[in-house]
Design a protein around this motif. Sequence first.
Motif, PDB file in Angstrom:
ATOM      1  N   TRP A 256       0.746  -1.176   0.132  1.00 31.88           N
ATOM      2  CA  TRP A 256      -0.271  -0.123   0.089  1.00 31.88           C
ATOM      3  C   TRP A 256       0.836   1.266   0.468  1.00 31.88           C
ATOM      4  N   ASP A 257       2.025   1.217   0.878  1.00 34.64           N
ATOM      5  CA  ASP A 257       2.900   2.030   1.672  1.00 34.64           C
ATOM      6  C   ASP A 257       3.487   2.543  -0.252  1.00 34.64           C
ATOM      7  N   ARG A 258       4.248   1.683  -1.011  1.00 32.92           N
ATOM      8  CA  ARG A 258       4.089   1.580  -2.265  1.00 32.92           C
ATOM      9  C   ARG A 258       4.322   2.185  -3.429  1.00 32.92           C
ATOM     10  N   LEU A 259       2.309   1.565  -3.093  1.00 27.48           N
ATOM     11  CA  LEU A 259       1.290   2.007  -4.568  1.00 27.48           C
ATOM     12  C   LEU A 259       1.216   3.766  -3.751  1.00 27.48           C
ATOM     13  N   GLU A 260       1.323   3.850  -2.962  1.00 35.12           N
ATOM     14  CA  GLU A 260       0.944   5.189  -2.670  1.00 35.12           C
ATOM     15  C   GLU A 260       2.194   6.715  -3.128  1.00 35.12           C
ATOM     16  N   GLN A 261       3.263   6.138  -3.266  1.00 37.01           N
ATOM     17  CA  GLN A 261       4.155   7.044  -3.124  1.00 37.01           C
ATOM     18  C   GLN A 261       4.280   6.401  -4.792  1.00 37.01           C
ATOM     19  N   ALA A 262       4.198   5.473  -5.519  1.00 35.57           N
ATOM     20  CA  ALA A 262       4.538   5.696  -6.701  1.00 35.57           C
ATOM     21  C   ALA A 262       2.909   5.954  -7.439  1.00 35.57           C
ATOM     22  N   ASN A 263       1.833   7.053  -7.152  1.00 38.65           N
ATOM     23  CA  ASN A 263       0.374   7.143  -7.147  1.00 38.65           C
ATOM     24  C   ASN A 263       0.742   8.346  -8.643  1.00 38.65           C
ATOM     25  N   THR A 264       1.601   8.513  -8.197  1.00 38.11           N
ATOM     26  CA  THR A 264       1.824   9.923  -9.665  1.00 38.11           C
ATOM     27  C   THR A 264       2.220   9.451 -10.851  1.00 38.11           C
ATOM     28  N   ALA A 265       3.055   8.757 -10.551  1.00 40.58           N
ATOM     29  CA  ALA A 265       2.910   7.457 -11.831  1.00 40.58           C
ATOM     30  C   ALA A 265       2.447   6.703 -12.587  1.00 40.58           C
ATOM     31  N   LEU A 266       2.007   5.952 -11.490  1.00 42.72           N
ATOM     32  CA  LEU A 266       0.312   4.496 -11.894  1.00 42.72           C
ATOM     33  C   LEU A 266      -0.711   5.192 -11.630  1.00 42.72           C
ATOM     34  N   GLY A 267      -1.364   6.738 -11.675  1.00 41.84           N
ATOM     35  CA  GLY A 267      -2.605   7.094 -10.932  1.00 41.84           C
ATOM     36  C   GLY A 267      -3.093   6.738 -12.237  1.00 41.84           C
ATOM     37  N   ALA A 268      -2.614   6.754 -13.720  1.00 39.49           N
ATOM     38  CA  ALA A 268      -3.607   6.736 -15.034  1.00 39.49           C
ATOM     39  C   ALA A 268      -4.574   5.187 -14.972  1.00 39.49           C
ATOM     40  N   LEU A 269      -2.992   4.440 -14.435  1.00 41.72           N
ATOM     41  CA  LEU A 269      -3.351   2.505 -14.043  1.00 41.72           C
ATOM     42  C   LEU A 269      -4.752   2.335 -13.529  1.00 41.72           C
ATOM     43  N   THR A 270      -5.623   1.713 -14.351  1.00 42.71           N
ATOM     44  CA  THR A 270      -7.439   1.888 -13.419  1.00 42.71           C
ATOM     45  C   THR A 270      -6.507   0.348 -12.320  1.00 42.71           C
ATOM     46  N   SER A 271      -6.039  -0.668 -13.355  1.00 44.35           N
ATOM     47  CA  SER A 271      -5.114  -1.381 -12.301  1.00 44.35           C
ATOM     48  C   SER A 271      -4.547  -1.211 -11.486  1.00 44.35           C
ATOM     49  N   ALA A 272      -3.499  -0.395 -11.083  1.00 46.71           N
ATOM     50  CA  ALA A 272      -3.445   0.380  -9.991  1.00 46.71           C
ATOM     51  C   ALA A 272      -4.050   0.598  -8.950  1.00 46.71           C
ATOM     52  N   THR A 273      -5.502   1.486  -9.466  1.00 44.75           N
ATOM     53  CA  THR A 273      -6.091   1.955  -8.237  1.00 44.75           C
ATOM     54  C   THR A 273      -7.066   0.983  -7.815  1.00 44.75           C
ATOM     55  N   ALA A 274      -7.062  -0.120  -8.601  1.00 41.99           N
ATOM     56  CA  ALA A 274      -8.172  -0.941  -8.103  1.00 41.99           C
ATOM     57  C   ALA A 274      -7.439  -2.317  -7.522  1.00 41.99           C
ATOM     58  N   LEU A 275      -5.846  -2.253  -7.374  1.00 42.52           N
ATOM     59  CA  LEU A 275      -5.641  -2.803  -7.047  1.00 42.52           C
ATOM     60  C   LEU A 275      -4.828  -2.381  -5.495  1.00 42.52           C
ATOM     61  N   ALA A 276      -5.104  -0.786  -5.274  1.00 41.78           N
ATOM     62  CA  ALA A 276      -5.048  -0.526  -4.036  1.00 41.78           C
ATOM     63  C   ALA A 276      -6.202  -0.612  -2.839  1.00 41.78           C
ATOM     64  N   GLU A 277      -7.313  -0.006  -3.546  1.00 38.75           N
ATOM     65  CA  GLU A 277      -8.279  -0.742  -2.979  1.00 38.75           C
ATOM     66  C   GLU A 277      -8.671  -1.905  -2.807  1.00 38.75           C
ATOM     67  N   THR A 278      -8.320  -2.462  -3.235  1.00 34.07           N
ATOM     68  CA  THR A 278      -8.529  -4.180  -3.076  1.00 34.07           C
ATOM     69  C   THR A 278      -6.904  -4.515  -1.954  1.00 34.07           C
ATOM     70  N   VAL A 279      -6.242  -3.479  -1.498  1.00 40.72           N
ATOM     71  CA  VAL A 279      -5.273  -3.897  -0.220  1.00 40.72           C
ATOM     72  C   VAL A 279      -6.132  -2.749   1.279  1.00 40.72           C
ATOM     73  N   ARG A 280      -6.554  -2.158   0.038  1.00 43.06           N
ATOM     74  CA  ARG A 280      -7.539  -1.018   1.409  1.00 43.06           C
ATOM     75  C   ARG A 280      -8.001  -1.933   1.934  1.00 43.06           C
ATOM     76  N   GLN A 281      -9.209  -2.776   1.227  1.00 39.30           N
ATOM     77  CA  GLN A 281      -9.583  -3.405   1.619  1.00 39.30           C
ATOM     78  C   GLN A 281      -9.332  -4.309   2.995  1.00 39.30           C
ATOM     79  N   LEU A 282      -8.205  -5.225   2.166  1.00 35.96           N
ATOM     80  CA  LEU A 282      -7.989  -6.358   3.102  1.00 35.96           C
ATOM     81  C   LEU A 282      -6.771  -5.716   4.492  1.00 35.96           C
ATOM     82  N   THR A 283      -6.865  -4.807   4.510  1.00 35.26           N
ATOM     83  CA  THR A 283      -5.809  -4.181   5.576  1.00 35.26           C
ATOM     84  C   THR A 283      -6.931  -2.831   6.871  1.00 35.26           C
ATOM     85  N   GLY A 284      -7.596  -2.747   6.302  1.00 33.94           N
ATOM     86  CA  GLY A 284      -8.852  -2.194   7.270  1.00 33.94           C
ATOM     87  C   GLY A 284      -9.073  -1.036   6.907  1.00 33.94           C
TER      88      GLY A 284
END
Length: 180
Positions: free
Chosen positions: A152-180
């Motif tokens: 999650w931390d790595r995805l947030e740090q790279a958000n600017t670069a990867l923000g356009a990818l819906t796969s990165a957004t979906a993965l971040a949401e799934t990780v958020r749900q699993l970690t509460g």
Amino acid sequence: MTHDDTAPAAGSVSIGGSLHGGAVSTGTGGSAEASAPAEAEPREEPRSDLPAAPPGGVAGRRAPGSVSIGGDARGVAISTGDHGTARFEASSDAVKDERYRDLLEQVRLLRRQLPLFADAEGVDEVEAELAETEEEITRTGTAAPGLLRRLWDRLEQANTALGALTSATALAETVRQLTG
């Protein structure tokens, strides 16, 4: 008649039996990728009528990195040569929890897309966390909360670069749900 006693430039692969599921890459810049669905039928017993080593010339003439398999090979990835890569993905059916199966699929999708952003800041760190997450899920069927937090931390740090990818957004949401 002359004989060329020089070894080939890149390693070779010789399989004297059969290859069931795998990826093989030889030569400079080569790449191979495969994935395996769950097996519908039980595996065959290894064949005993195969030679101990496959034919293919004198071992001393083979290039460094040459691979010889004398029997059956299942679920392998073999790479030889300067820049060769091989990747074999087993089925995610071994992961029983649907949430982690979904997470595994999202991790693999993002890993396939990351080369498009190879020069972007933070992408190497995201790739390292994705690789670790994929390995843990395929090995254990789940991912530890600490690993998910790092991802999650790595995805947030790279958000600017990867923000356009819906796969990165979906993965971040799934990780958020699993970690509460």
